[in-house]
Design a protein around this motif. Structure first.
Motif, mmCIF file in Angstrom:
data_model
loop_
_atom_site.group_PDB
_atom_site.id
_atom_site.type_symbol
_atom_site.label_atom_id
_atom_site.label_comp_id
_atom_site.label_asym_id
_atom_site.label_seq_id
_atom_site.Cartn_x
_atom_site.Cartn_y
_atom_site.Cartn_z
ATOM 1 N N LYS A 46 0.791 -1.161 -0.031
ATOM 2 C CA LYS A 46 0.019 -0.184 -0.087
ATOM 3 C C LYS A 46 0.982 1.289 -0.041
ATOM 4 O O LYS A 46 1.927 1.372 0.280
ATOM 5 N N PRO A 47 0.296 2.435 -0.544
ATOM 6 C CA PRO A 47 1.034 3.811 -0.436
ATOM 7 C C PRO A 47 1.506 3.990 1.001
ATOM 8 O O PRO A 47 0.932 3.787 1.916
ATOM 9 N N GLY A 48 2.526 4.805 0.855
ATOM 10 C CA GLY A 48 3.166 5.224 2.241
ATOM 11 C C GLY A 48 4.435 6.083 2.013
ATOM 12 O O GLY A 48 5.007 5.932 0.764
ATOM 13 N N PRO A 49 5.243 6.398 3.012
ATOM 14 C CA PRO A 49 6.625 7.047 2.826
ATOM 15 C C PRO A 49 7.460 6.282 2.213
ATOM 16 O O PRO A 49 7.491 4.871 2.328
ATOM 17 N N THR A 50 8.717 6.844 1.807
ATOM 18 C CA THR A 50 9.821 6.010 1.418
ATOM 19 C C THR A 50 10.823 6.449 2.316
ATOM 20 O O THR A 50 11.155 7.840 2.428
ATOM 21 N N VAL A 51 11.615 5.552 2.799
ATOM 22 C CA VAL A 51 12.741 5.735 3.646
ATOM 23 C C VAL A 51 14.086 5.327 3.355
ATOM 24 O O VAL A 51 13.853 3.996 2.958
ATOM 25 N N ASP A 137 11.389 10.395 1.621
ATOM 26 C CA ASP A 137 10.746 11.456 2.433
ATOM 27 C C ASP A 137 11.518 11.329 4.014
ATOM 28 O O ASP A 137 11.393 12.438 4.600
ATOM 29 N N PHE A 138 12.104 10.383 4.161
ATOM 30 C CA PHE A 138 12.813 10.229 5.561
ATOM 31 C C PHE A 138 14.200 9.340 5.421
ATOM 32 O O PHE A 138 14.384 8.772 4.407
ATOM 33 N N GLY A 139 15.266 9.540 6.385
ATOM 34 C CA GLY A 139 16.486 8.926 6.368
ATOM 35 C C GLY A 139 16.948 8.307 7.435
ATOM 36 O O GLY A 139 16.797 9.339 8.626
ATOM 37 N N ILE A 140 17.561 7.380 7.577
ATOM 38 C CA ILE A 140 18.503 6.789 9.015
ATOM 39 C C ILE A 140 19.647 6.504 8.369
ATOM 40 O O ILE A 140 19.897 5.635 7.691
ATOM 41 N N ASP A 141 20.737 7.297 8.982
ATOM 42 C CA ASP A 141 22.190 7.107 8.708
ATOM 43 C C ASP A 141 22.974 6.353 9.749
ATOM 44 O O ASP A 141 23.112 7.128 11.017
ATOM 45 N N LEU A 192 18.035 19.711 4.876
ATOM 46 C CA LEU A 192 17.651 20.982 4.228
ATOM 47 C C LEU A 192 16.893 20.743 2.853
ATOM 48 O O LEU A 192 16.124 21.695 2.585
ATOM 49 N N ALA A 193 17.146 19.549 2.167
ATOM 50 C CA ALA A 193 16.477 19.206 0.861
ATOM 51 C C ALA A 193 15.051 18.618 1.217
ATOM 52 O O ALA A 193 14.336 18.439 0.316
ATOM 53 N N GLY A 194 14.564 18.642 2.527
ATOM 54 C CA GLY A 194 13.234 18.118 2.823
ATOM 55 C C GLY A 194 13.084 16.830 2.945
ATOM 56 O O GLY A 194 11.900 16.174 3.004
ATOM 57 N N CYS A 195 14.145 15.875 3.425
ATOM 58 C CA CYS A 195 14.103 14.552 3.648
ATOM 59 C C CYS A 195 14.645 14.571 5.176
ATOM 60 O O CYS A 195 16.205 14.590 5.160
ATOM 61 N N PRO A 196 13.827 14.572 6.167
ATOM 62 C CA PRO A 196 14.244 14.808 7.631
ATOM 63 C C PRO A 196 15.305 13.380 7.778
ATOM 64 O O PRO A 196 14.615 12.405 7.354
ATOM 65 N N THR A 197 16.360 13.645 8.054
ATOM 66 C CA THR A 197 17.334 12.383 8.564
ATOM 67 C C THR A 197 17.925 12.598 9.731
ATOM 68 O O THR A 197 18.408 13.664 10.380
#
Length: 363
Positions: A46-51, A137-141, A192-197
């Motif tokens: 199903k649709p949702g965020p991309t991480v 949409d979001f990131g974990i590094d 800063l580019a709109g992908c909270p990480t």
């Protein structure tokens, strides 16, 4: 938003509810062959965020690689909605050389968002940024401490960014550090580019440490649960400490260090942290805590010269806060286990009687 049923990722058509291993071409070798980053795209039904979840942005920092591989070992693992890009090794050129840096000695984590006509490092950063960050949409590094150091598991983010803070608290490491990150760093430029990480730090280079791996895998799952990509409630500590100020306590003299604290220890102002002396146990010099705090990082090399960093302290408000944080750590099985395991990587002794030196002033 891309059409959900079928999406093109890195040149591959991937159906909703499926996963596929793909390669992202980032550069070319001296022989003209393509250099690629291997990754897995996992798509919910199903649709949702991309991480995105990345490991080894510094090529020798492997705890994140181990955590990602641990999740990928289960072919059934993945989100019910949204997409997850799992990238075990982002800096493949550093990884191939067991090095933090690229072959030209540049730090990839200072080269974002990149430059298509710049150095090799900035060109690689540009490809990664456009292909991964711009699509997420979001990131974990996931990171570790630098060489000759270890970190108690902690999450770093810009507290002023509410989405970053939400991810950091959801991760559940127990210790949160405030900061935007250095200029050109992956998480700063992505945010800063709109992908909270967020950045997660834990353990040492060149290792996959079980307690750190467990913390990282739990945290990744927690974040996906908070984003409602995986069903269930996140498993997070009841209380988490937020740190706005940190300081490296540095050696005043050369010598051999006896440590009196370990990663995750809470300390009060004036408490002995380490003692260094000559190789024949003369000229003892004691380092003391300049404030109430928690040990978030420390050297793993007992031999020091003047000015070298020894203990990285996060500042707590008071001795009462230090006692409360210690109690919180012991109440969370994962934090307690990490503290116990990381302490076995160094010899921790009781301080001997000696004249203490003046603590460094707080920066």
């Amino acid at each position: 938003m891309k059409d959900w049923k079928t999406q093109n990722w890195f040149g591959h058509e991937i159906e909703a509810g499926s996963h596929q291993n793909v390669d992202l071409e980032i550069s070319e070798s001296y022989s003209g062959r393509n250099i690629s980053i291997p990754l897995r795209v996992i798509r919910g039904s199903k649709p949702g965020p991309t991480v995105f979840v990345t490991g080894a942005l510094h090529g020798d920092e492997l705890n994140g690689t181990g955590a990602i591989r641990s999740l990928l070992a289960d072919p059934e693992w993945g989100p019910s909605c949204g997409n997850v890009l799992m990238i075990p090794v982002l800096n493949v050129l550093g990884f191939e050389r067991h090095s933090r840096y690229l072959p030209d000695r540049r730090d990839l984590n200072r080269c974002f968002p990149g430059n298509a006509s710049g150095s090799m490092a900035t060109r690689m950063a540009k490809v990664i940024f456009d292909a991964v960050v711009a699509q997420c949409d979001f990131g974990i590094d996931l990171h570790t401490a630098a060489v000759r150091r270890t970190n108690y598991p902690n999450v770093r983010c810009d507290f002023k960014n509410q989405e970053c803070l939400r991810l950091a608290m959801a991760f559940g490491a127990g210790v949160l550090l405030d900061g935007r990150g250095p200029k050109g760093s992956f998480r700063r430029e992505a945010t800063l580019a709109g992908c909270p990480t967020i950045v997660v730090e834990g353990g040492e280079v060149w290792k996959v440490e079980p307690s750190v791996l467990e913390c990282m895998t739990r945290g990744i799952v927690n974040v996906l649960k908070v984003l409602e990509m995986i069903e269930g409630e996140p498993d997070v500590p009841e209380n988490q400490v937020r740190l706005k100020h940190t300081k490296w306590v540095r050696a005043e003299h050369g010598g051999f260090m006896d440590m009196h604290v370990s990663p995750g220890s809470t300390v009060v102002k004036g408490q002995p942290l380490a003692t260094n002396s000559s190789l024949v146990q003369e000229d003892h010099n004691r380092l003391e805590a300049p404030f109430d705090g928690i040990v978030i990082g420390m050297t793993t090399l007992p031999a020091v010269q003047p000015g070298e960093p020894v203990i990285h302290l996060g500042k707590l408000a008071s001795p009462k806060t230090a006692r409360r944080v210690e109690k919180q750590t012991q109440a969370d099985d994962m934090q307690r286990t990490a503290q116990e395991h990381l302490s076995t990587n160094m010899q921790v002794t009781e301080p001997i009687d000696c004249e203490p030196s003046e603590s460094e002033p707080v920066e």
